[in-house]
Write an enzyme that holds these catalytic residues in place. Structure first.
Site, PDB file in Angstrom:
ATOM      1  N   ALA A  93     -22.000  47.797  55.118  1.00  0.00           N
ATOM      2  CA  ALA A  93     -22.290  48.221  53.758  1.00  0.00           C
ATOM      3  C   ALA A  93     -23.580  47.558  53.337  1.00  0.00           C
ATOM      4  CB  ALA A  93     -21.149  47.823  52.828  1.00  0.00           C
ATOM      5  N   LYS A  94     -23.997  47.921  52.124  1.00  0.00           N
ATOM      6  CA  LYS A  94     -25.272  47.373  51.666  1.00  0.00           C
ATOM      7  C   LYS A  94     -25.234  45.851  51.586  1.00  0.00           C
ATOM      8  CE  LYS A  94     -26.158  51.713  49.725  1.00  0.00           C
ATOM      9  NZ  LYS A  94     -25.529  52.609  48.811  1.00  0.00           N
ATOM     10  N   ARG A  95     -24.024  45.308  51.408  1.00  0.00           N
ATOM     11  CA  ARG A  95     -23.954  43.851  51.283  1.00  0.00           C
ATOM     12  C   ARG A  95     -24.289  43.153  52.608  1.00  0.00           C
ATOM     13  NH1 ARG A  95     -19.224  42.485  53.541  1.00  0.00           N
ATOM     14  NH2 ARG A  95     -17.853  44.280  53.805  1.00  0.00           N
TER      15      ARG A  95
END
Ligand code: GLU
Length: 322
Positions: free
Chosen positions: A252-254
């Site tokens: 994910a973007k994290r």
């Protein structure tokens, strides 16, 4: 037979990570291995979520990896425009056809309820099943409500499973009526739902095969209902397993360190990145550099493992070390 047509359909809401890049690589390999064309379509229908500059960045990073496309917003083509934000009249025309056929109806339920029951394409984001509150409103009730609120539009869904053969996962089916109910095809703010936009675009762009992440597997039955309602033959679907991080969580973007842009800026060799993506897909041994074209001979999407691809600890760091 006509030349196969595949596509990339990135959403310019955030940078590409290795998972998106792997999906793009597999879509490219699948189309090119069959001598097919590749279409780039930017899924920016919801302009409020689109980040400025992200489209250019995504196209640039995919090209850096060695992928190419025959049609797209940067190069035009006979099936444009290739940005969803420029295709609103086409979605409206499709909605008009659904309405005329009695297959779509206006829904005046509250914004919160619509948001929960309609928009996000990804599994688990669909919210509760729509109970059909507005399904059987009389013409007079619709007129009376229209004065106060602009409606969303929903597709009338018949009960029963909607089966399809997925090229990676094999026989698949979802019972849309039981799981989601009548789903939104056009939001009250005039933005087309992902489901409608993706089907209208894939039909009008002549797409014959859809290769995408298997987080979208649950939405395929909904889309098949739209193909049916619009009288269009569906493409072949191939849902490729997601890449998960060393923590077992979907990328994910994290997982910021895994964005393609950061790898590029950190000096990674695109051939090493493609080599890692290939290894994650069982297409090459680990640690071997590859160009996309070198992966073409003998490529078969139906041989792809169905299990999620696990990014091992250190795999990304190795791309960055000299
Ligand atoms: N735009 C969607 C995404 O980035 C993909 C849609 C599709 O491939 O059908 O997740």
């Amino acid at each position: 037979m006509d030349r196969p047509r595949g596509r990339f359909a990135p959403t310019p809401t955030g940078p590409l990570h290795l998972g998106n890049a792997r999906t793009a690589l597999l879509a490219w390999l699948s189309a090119r291995a069959a001598g097919g064309a590749v279409v780039m379509r930017v899924e920016d229908a919801d302009l409020l979520r689109t980040r400025p500059g992200m489209e250019d960045r995504i196209l640039d990073e995919l090209a850096w990896l060695g992928l190419d496309w025959d049609e797209g917003p940067d190069r035009g083509g006979p099936h444009g425009p290739y940005r969803q934000s420029e295709r609103a009249p086409r979605y409206q025309a499709a909605l008009d056809r659904l309405r005329e056929a009695g297959l779509a109806y206006p829904c005046f339920c509250s914004r919160a309820e619509i948001a929960a029951a309609s928009q996000a394409p990804h599994a688990g984001d669909d919210g509760p099943r729509y109970p059909g509150s507005c399904r059987d409103l009389s013409a007079a009730e619709v007129r009376e409500r229209e004065v106060r609120r602009r409606p969303a539009w929903r597709l009338r869904v018949e009960p029963g499973p909607v089966p399809f053969a997925d090229a990676v996962h094999g026989p698949s089916a979802h019972d849309v009526a039981a799981e989601v109910g009548d789903f939104v095809v056009l939001r009250a703010d005039g933005v087309p739902a992902y489901q409608l936009a993706v089907v209208v675009d894939d039909v009008e762009m002549g797409i014959t095969e859809v290769v995408r992440g298997d987080d979208l597997l649950p939405s395929t039955s909904r889309q098949l209902l739209l193909y049916r309602a619009l009288g269009a033959p569906p493409p072949r679907f191939a849902h490729v397993p997601l890449v998960v991080g060393p923590d077992g969580e979907r990328l994910a973007k994290r997982h910021a360190a895994l964005s393609l842009g950061q790898l590029r800026e950190g000096g990674a060799d695109p051939r090493a990145v493609v080599g890692l993506l290939a290894a994650l897909s069982g297409l090459a041994p680990e640690g071997v550099d590859r160009s996309p074209a070198e992966l073409l001979p003998g490529f078969r999407l139906d041989r792809l493992p169905r299990a999620p691809a696990v990014l091992r600890p250190g795999a990304v760091e190795r791309l960055l070390s000299p």
